[in-house]
Design a protein around this motif. Structure first.
Motif, PDB file in Angstrom:
ATOM      1  N   LYS A  46      63.436 -37.095  -1.323  1.00 26.39           N
ATOM      2  CA  LYS A  46      62.365 -37.322  -2.307  1.00 26.39           C
ATOM      3  C   LYS A  46      62.817 -38.305  -3.378  1.00 26.39           C
ATOM      4  CE  LYS A  46      59.761 -33.072  -1.729  1.00 26.39           C
ATOM      5  NZ  LYS A  46      59.201 -31.881  -2.370  1.00 26.39           N
ATOM      6  N   SER A  49      62.574 -41.816  -1.931  1.00 23.93           N
ATOM      7  CA  SER A  49      61.208 -42.346  -1.881  1.00 23.93           C
ATOM      8  C   SER A  49      60.686 -42.640  -3.283  1.00 23.93           C
ATOM      9  CB  SER A  49      60.275 -41.398  -1.129  1.00 23.93           C
ATOM     10  OG  SER A  49      60.131 -40.179  -1.814  1.00 23.93           O
ATOM     11  N   ALA A  50      61.055 -41.815  -4.259  1.00 21.34           N
ATOM     12  CA  ALA A  50      60.645 -42.083  -5.646  1.00 21.34           C
ATOM     13  C   ALA A  50      61.297 -43.366  -6.153  1.00 21.34           C
ATOM     14  CB  ALA A  50      61.016 -40.906  -6.544  1.00 21.34           C
ATOM     15  N   LEU A  53      59.654 -46.403  -4.648  1.00 21.90           N
ATOM     16  CA  LEU A  53      58.368 -46.657  -5.301  1.00 21.90           C
ATOM     17  C   LEU A  53      58.560 -47.249  -6.689  1.00 21.90           C
ATOM     18  CD1 LEU A  53      55.290 -46.464  -5.455  1.00 21.90           C
ATOM     19  CD2 LEU A  53      55.560 -44.101  -6.217  1.00 21.90           C
ATOM     20  N   VAL A  82      56.410 -40.508 -11.802  1.00 19.93           N
ATOM     21  CA  VAL A  82      56.604 -40.741 -10.369  1.00 19.93           C
ATOM     22  C   VAL A  82      57.437 -39.610  -9.777  1.00 19.93           C
ATOM     23  CG1 VAL A  82      57.777 -42.240  -8.695  1.00 19.93           C
ATOM     24  CG2 VAL A  82      56.303 -43.247 -10.430  1.00 19.93           C
ATOM     25  N   ARG A  83      58.536 -39.258 -10.414  1.00 14.80           N
ATOM     26  CA  ARG A  83      59.399 -38.191  -9.880  1.00 14.80           C
ATOM     27  C   ARG A  83      58.691 -36.841  -9.856  1.00 14.80           C
ATOM     28  NH1 ARG A  83      64.319 -40.823 -12.755  1.00 14.80           N
ATOM     29  NH2 ARG A  83      65.414 -41.727 -10.978  1.00 14.80           N
ATOM     30  N   ILE A  86      56.178 -36.917  -6.948  1.00 14.81           N
ATOM     31  CA  ILE A  86      56.883 -36.881  -5.657  1.00 14.81           C
ATOM     32  C   ILE A  86      57.476 -35.494  -5.432  1.00 14.81           C
ATOM     33  CG2 ILE A  86      58.879 -37.784  -4.371  1.00 14.81           C
ATOM     34  CD1 ILE A  86      56.672 -39.818  -4.419  1.00 14.81           C
ATOM     35  N   THR A  91      52.522 -38.162  -1.755  1.00 18.41           N
ATOM     36  CA  THR A  91      53.113 -39.310  -1.064  1.00 18.41           C
ATOM     37  C   THR A  91      53.261 -40.471  -2.043  1.00 18.41           C
ATOM     38  OG1 THR A  91      50.973 -40.224  -0.399  1.00 18.41           O
ATOM     39  CG2 THR A  91      52.014 -38.626   1.105  1.00 18.41           C
ATOM     40  N   PRO A  92      54.230 -41.354  -1.793  1.00 20.99           N
ATOM     41  CA  PRO A  92      54.372 -42.533  -2.659  1.00 20.99           C
ATOM     42  C   PRO A  92      53.100 -43.377  -2.722  1.00 20.99           C
ATOM     43  CG  PRO A  92      56.345 -42.251  -1.356  1.00 20.99           C
ATOM     44  CD  PRO A  92      55.341 -41.258  -0.843  1.00 20.99           C
ATOM     45  N   VAL A  95      50.707 -41.765  -5.194  1.00 21.76           N
ATOM     46  CA  VAL A  95      51.194 -41.959  -6.565  1.00 21.76           C
ATOM     47  C   VAL A  95      50.932 -43.394  -7.006  1.00 21.76           C
ATOM     48  CG1 VAL A  95      53.221 -41.927  -8.067  1.00 21.76           C
ATOM     49  CG2 VAL A  95      52.933 -40.157  -6.334  1.00 21.76           C
ATOM     50  N   ARG A  96      51.201 -44.346  -6.117  1.00 22.03           N
ATOM     51  CA  ARG A  96      50.947 -45.761  -6.413  1.00 22.03           C
ATOM     52  C   ARG A  96      49.462 -46.005  -6.668  1.00 22.03           C
ATOM     53  NH1 ARG A  96      53.469 -50.875  -4.568  1.00 22.03           N
ATOM     54  NH2 ARG A  96      51.815 -52.393  -4.411  1.00 22.03           N
TER      55      ARG A  96
END
Length: 144
Positions: A46, A49-50, A53, A82-83, A86, A91-92, A95-96
């Motif tokens: 995680k 991926s954070a 992103l 973001v963290r 996530i 999912t990234p 969040v985006r």
């Protein structure tokens, strides 16, 4: 009369000096940074991926740095956001999308082609064409 005036001026200067000296201290943020601003997630997948992103998101204060690299308070808040999302399992991409809907396309380094962003995409091509035209005309003058 002049004694009172000089005393009043001295008192005014003292107050102004105190205000001038204490203003920077009062301007400092009093809230601590968000928990996940500078703390990694416990799950390495995680966190990866954070981090990936965060490197694609632009700091809205610095504008030249990603939120992963920026020291601005706004970037720290965005890193924490973001963290947190996530860590909750989002999912990234979602969040985006949420950040783009909140801050606009400028928050990403890769804005989509739309009516507002077409100058960003066409400007490099136009500048290259103008440069080629200038170089061509310069070379033509030299050969004559």
């Amino acid at each position: 009369m002049s004694g009172r005036l000089s005393l009043a001026l001295a008192a005014g200067a003292t107050v102004a000096t105190l205000l001038f000296c204490t203003a920077p201290a009062a301007a400092q943020p009093v809230t601590p940074p968000a928990h996940y601003a500078n703390v990694q997630l416990a799950d390495p997948a995680k966190e990866a991926s954070a981090k990936a992103l965060m490197e694609t998101l632009r700091c809205l204060v610095c504008q030249g740095q990603s939120i992963a690299d920026s020291d601005a308070d706004m970037a720290a808040d965005m890193r924490a956001l973001v963290r947190e999302r996530i860590a909750r399992g989002e999912t990234p991409a979602s969040v985006r999308d949420w950040l783009v809907s909140r801050y606009g396309d400028y928050v990403t380094y890769d804005p989509p082609l739309s009516g507002l962003t077409w100058p960003l995409w066409l400007a490099p091509i136009a500048l290259l064409a103008i440069g080629a035209w200038i170089a061509r005309s310069s070379f033509r003058r030299r050969t004559r």
